[in-house]
Scaffold this motif. Structure first.
Motif, PDB file in Angstrom:
ATOM      1  N   HIS A  53       1.656  -0.489   7.795  1.00 40.71           N
ATOM      2  CA  HIS A  53       1.821  -1.798   7.169  1.00 40.71           C
ATOM      3  C   HIS A  53       3.149  -2.486   7.486  1.00 40.71           C
ATOM      4  CE1 HIS A  53      -1.922  -1.615   4.994  1.00 40.71           C
ATOM      5  NE2 HIS A  53      -1.650  -0.353   4.718  1.00 40.71           N
ATOM      6  N   GLN A  54       4.053  -1.795   8.146  1.00 43.57           N
ATOM      7  CA  GLN A  54       5.352  -2.345   8.541  1.00 43.57           C
ATOM      8  C   GLN A  54       6.049  -3.032   7.363  1.00 43.57           C
ATOM      9  OE1 GLN A  54       4.468  -4.723  12.006  1.00 43.57           O
ATOM     10  NE2 GLN A  54       4.207  -2.915  13.266  1.00 43.57           N
ATOM     11  N   LEU A  55       6.093  -2.319   6.237  1.00 49.74           N
ATOM     12  CA  LEU A  55       6.706  -2.851   5.026  1.00 49.74           C
ATOM     13  C   LEU A  55       8.225  -2.700   5.071  1.00 49.74           C
ATOM     14  CD1 LEU A  55       4.162  -1.317   2.520  1.00 49.74           C
ATOM     15  CD2 LEU A  55       4.288  -3.706   3.250  1.00 49.74           C
ATOM     16  N   ASN A  56       8.907  -3.547   4.331  1.00 54.00           N
ATOM     17  CA  ASN A  56      10.358  -3.445   4.191  1.00 54.00           C
ATOM     18  C   ASN A  56      10.699  -2.250   3.316  1.00 54.00           C
ATOM     19  OD1 ASN A  56      10.920  -5.775   5.706  1.00 54.00           O
ATOM     20  ND2 ASN A  56      10.509  -7.060   3.931  1.00 54.00           N
ATOM     21  N   HIS A  57      11.993  -1.929   3.267  1.00 52.08           N
ATOM     22  CA  HIS A  57      12.423  -0.789   2.453  1.00 52.08           C
ATOM     23  C   HIS A  57      12.009  -0.995   0.997  1.00 52.08           C
ATOM     24  CE1 HIS A  57      14.767   2.718   1.423  1.00 52.08           C
ATOM     25  NE2 HIS A  57      15.259   2.035   0.400  1.00 52.08           N
ATOM     26  N   PHE A  58      12.259  -2.176   0.443  1.00 52.65           N
ATOM     27  CA  PHE A  58      11.831  -2.497  -0.915  1.00 52.65           C
ATOM     28  C   PHE A  58      10.740  -3.553  -0.864  1.00 52.65           C
ATOM     29  CE2 PHE A  58      15.878  -0.591  -2.028  1.00 52.65           C
ATOM     30  CZ  PHE A  58      15.562   0.098  -3.187  1.00 52.65           C
ATOM     31  N   GLU A  59       9.687  -3.316  -1.631  1.00 46.16           N
ATOM     32  CA  GLU A  59       8.576  -4.256  -1.752  1.00 46.16           C
ATOM     33  C   GLU A  59       8.216  -4.377  -3.227  1.00 46.16           C
ATOM     34  OE1 GLU A  59       7.189  -6.120   0.495  1.00 46.16           O
ATOM     35  OE2 GLU A  59       7.793  -5.193   2.380  1.00 46.16           O
ATOM     36  N   LYS A  60       7.559  -5.445  -3.583  1.00 43.91           N
ATOM     37  CA  LYS A  60       7.106  -5.622  -4.957  1.00 43.91           C
ATOM     38  C   LYS A  60       6.029  -4.577  -5.268  1.00 43.91           C
ATOM     39  CE  LYS A  60       9.373  -9.484  -5.741  1.00 43.91           C
ATOM     40  NZ  LYS A  60      10.558  -9.497  -6.509  1.00 43.91           N
ATOM     41  N   ALA A  61       6.119  -4.002  -6.446  1.00 45.44           N
ATOM     42  CA  ALA A  61       5.148  -2.988  -6.858  1.00 45.44           C
ATOM     43  C   ALA A  61       3.739  -3.561  -6.893  1.00 45.44           C
ATOM     44  CB  ALA A  61       5.530  -2.405  -8.213  1.00 45.44           C
ATOM     45  N   VAL A  62       3.604  -4.824  -7.306  1.00 46.28           N
ATOM     46  CA  VAL A  62       2.264  -5.430  -7.346  1.00 46.28           C
ATOM     47  C   VAL A  62       1.675  -5.554  -5.941  1.00 46.28           C
ATOM     48  CG1 VAL A  62       2.544  -6.633  -9.548  1.00 46.28           C
ATOM     49  CG2 VAL A  62       3.231  -7.771  -7.448  1.00 46.28           C
ATOM     50  N   LYS A  63       2.503  -5.784  -4.942  1.00 43.31           N
ATOM     51  CA  LYS A  63       2.029  -5.864  -3.556  1.00 43.31           C
ATOM     52  C   LYS A  63       1.540  -4.497  -3.084  1.00 43.31           C
ATOM     53  CE  LYS A  63       3.586  -6.934   1.144  1.00 43.31           C
ATOM     54  NZ  LYS A  63       4.696  -7.466   1.961  1.00 43.31           N
ATOM     55  N   ILE A  64       2.309  -3.460  -3.381  1.00 45.55           N
ATOM     56  CA  ILE A  64       1.935  -2.098  -2.973  1.00 45.55           C
ATOM     57  C   ILE A  64       0.638  -1.696  -3.662  1.00 45.55           C
ATOM     58  CG2 ILE A  64       2.633   0.332  -2.983  1.00 45.55           C
ATOM     59  CD1 ILE A  64       4.172  -1.556  -1.013  1.00 45.55           C
ATOM     60  N   LYS A  65       0.552  -1.998  -4.950  1.00 44.51           N
ATOM     61  CA  LYS A  65      -0.644  -1.672  -5.707  1.00 44.51           C
ATOM     62  C   LYS A  65      -1.872  -2.367  -5.115  1.00 44.51           C
ATOM     63  CE  LYS A  65      -2.377  -1.628 -10.406  1.00 44.51           C
ATOM     64  NZ  LYS A  65      -2.133  -1.920 -11.800  1.00 44.51           N
ATOM     65  N   ALA A  66      -1.750  -3.630  -4.762  1.00 43.56           N
ATOM     66  CA  ALA A  66      -2.856  -4.384  -4.163  1.00 43.56           C
ATOM     67  C   ALA A  66      -3.264  -3.788  -2.819  1.00 43.56           C
ATOM     68  CB  ALA A  66      -2.480  -5.843  -4.008  1.00 43.56           C
ATOM     69  N   LEU A  67      -2.273  -3.398  -2.005  1.00 42.07           N
ATOM     70  CA  LEU A  67      -2.590  -2.776  -0.714  1.00 42.07           C
ATOM     71  C   LEU A  67      -3.343  -1.465  -0.892  1.00 42.07           C
ATOM     72  CD1 LEU A  67       0.688  -3.332   1.340  1.00 42.07           C
ATOM     73  CD2 LEU A  67      -1.575  -4.175   1.916  1.00 42.07           C
ATOM     74  N   VAL A  68      -2.889  -0.655  -1.821  1.00 39.19           N
ATOM     75  CA  VAL A  68      -3.531   0.636  -2.062  1.00 39.19           C
ATOM     76  C   VAL A  68      -4.950   0.437  -2.583  1.00 39.19           C
ATOM     77  CG1 VAL A  68      -3.461   2.708  -3.500  1.00 39.19           C
ATOM     78  CG2 VAL A  68      -1.386   1.911  -2.384  1.00 39.19           C
ATOM     79  N   ASN A  69      -5.135  -0.516  -3.472  1.00 37.90           N
ATOM     80  CA  ASN A  69      -6.459  -0.770  -4.038  1.00 37.90           C
ATOM     81  C   ASN A  69      -7.423  -1.373  -3.033  1.00 37.90           C
ATOM     82  OD1 ASN A  69      -6.334   0.252  -6.668  1.00 37.90           O
ATOM     83  ND2 ASN A  69      -5.186  -1.529  -7.358  1.00 37.90           N
ATOM     84  N   SER A  70      -6.921  -1.892  -1.926  1.00 35.50           N
ATOM     85  CA  SER A  70      -7.800  -2.488  -0.925  1.00 35.50           C
ATOM     86  C   SER A  70      -8.518  -1.440  -0.070  1.00 35.50           C
ATOM     87  CB  SER A  70      -7.013  -3.454  -0.028  1.00 35.50           C
ATOM     88  OG  SER A  70      -6.122  -2.759   0.821  1.00 35.50           O
ATOM     89  N   PHE A  71      -8.155  -0.177  -0.236  1.00 36.45           N
ATOM     90  CA  PHE A  71      -8.786   0.900   0.530  1.00 36.45           C
ATOM     91  C   PHE A  71      -9.929   1.492  -0.236  1.00 36.45           C
ATOM     92  CE2 PHE A  71      -4.539   0.791   2.344  1.00 36.45           C
ATOM     93  CZ  PHE A  71      -4.826   0.803   3.683  1.00 36.45           C
TER      94      PHE A  71
END
Length: 71
Positions: A53-71
């Protein structure tokens, strides 16, 4: 992504959001203890976070949660 990693990420995100609100940022290290007692899980998470996902060191928790739930 394994079910155990997915569950761990969702639990941590939910906890952080509940504690600090929807704008809370997290890093990949939020899912692990300071002691590296699960290197395989850490590598799986790092691959997902950095390479996939080429994420930055810090990301919003809601963004991470949405990405994980998309699987």
């Amino acid at each position: 992504m394994t079910d155990s990693l997915k569950q761990k990420i969702l639990e941590v995100c939910d906890k952080k959001i509940a504690q600090k609100g929807i704008n809370v940022g997290i890093s990949i290290y939020a899912f692990f203890k300071n002691k590296n007692d699960t290197p395989e899980l850490l590598m799986e998470a790092a691959t997902w976070w950095i390479k996939t996902h080429q994420l930055n060191h810090f990301e919003k928790a809601v963004k991470i949660k949405a990405l994980v739930n998309s699987f």
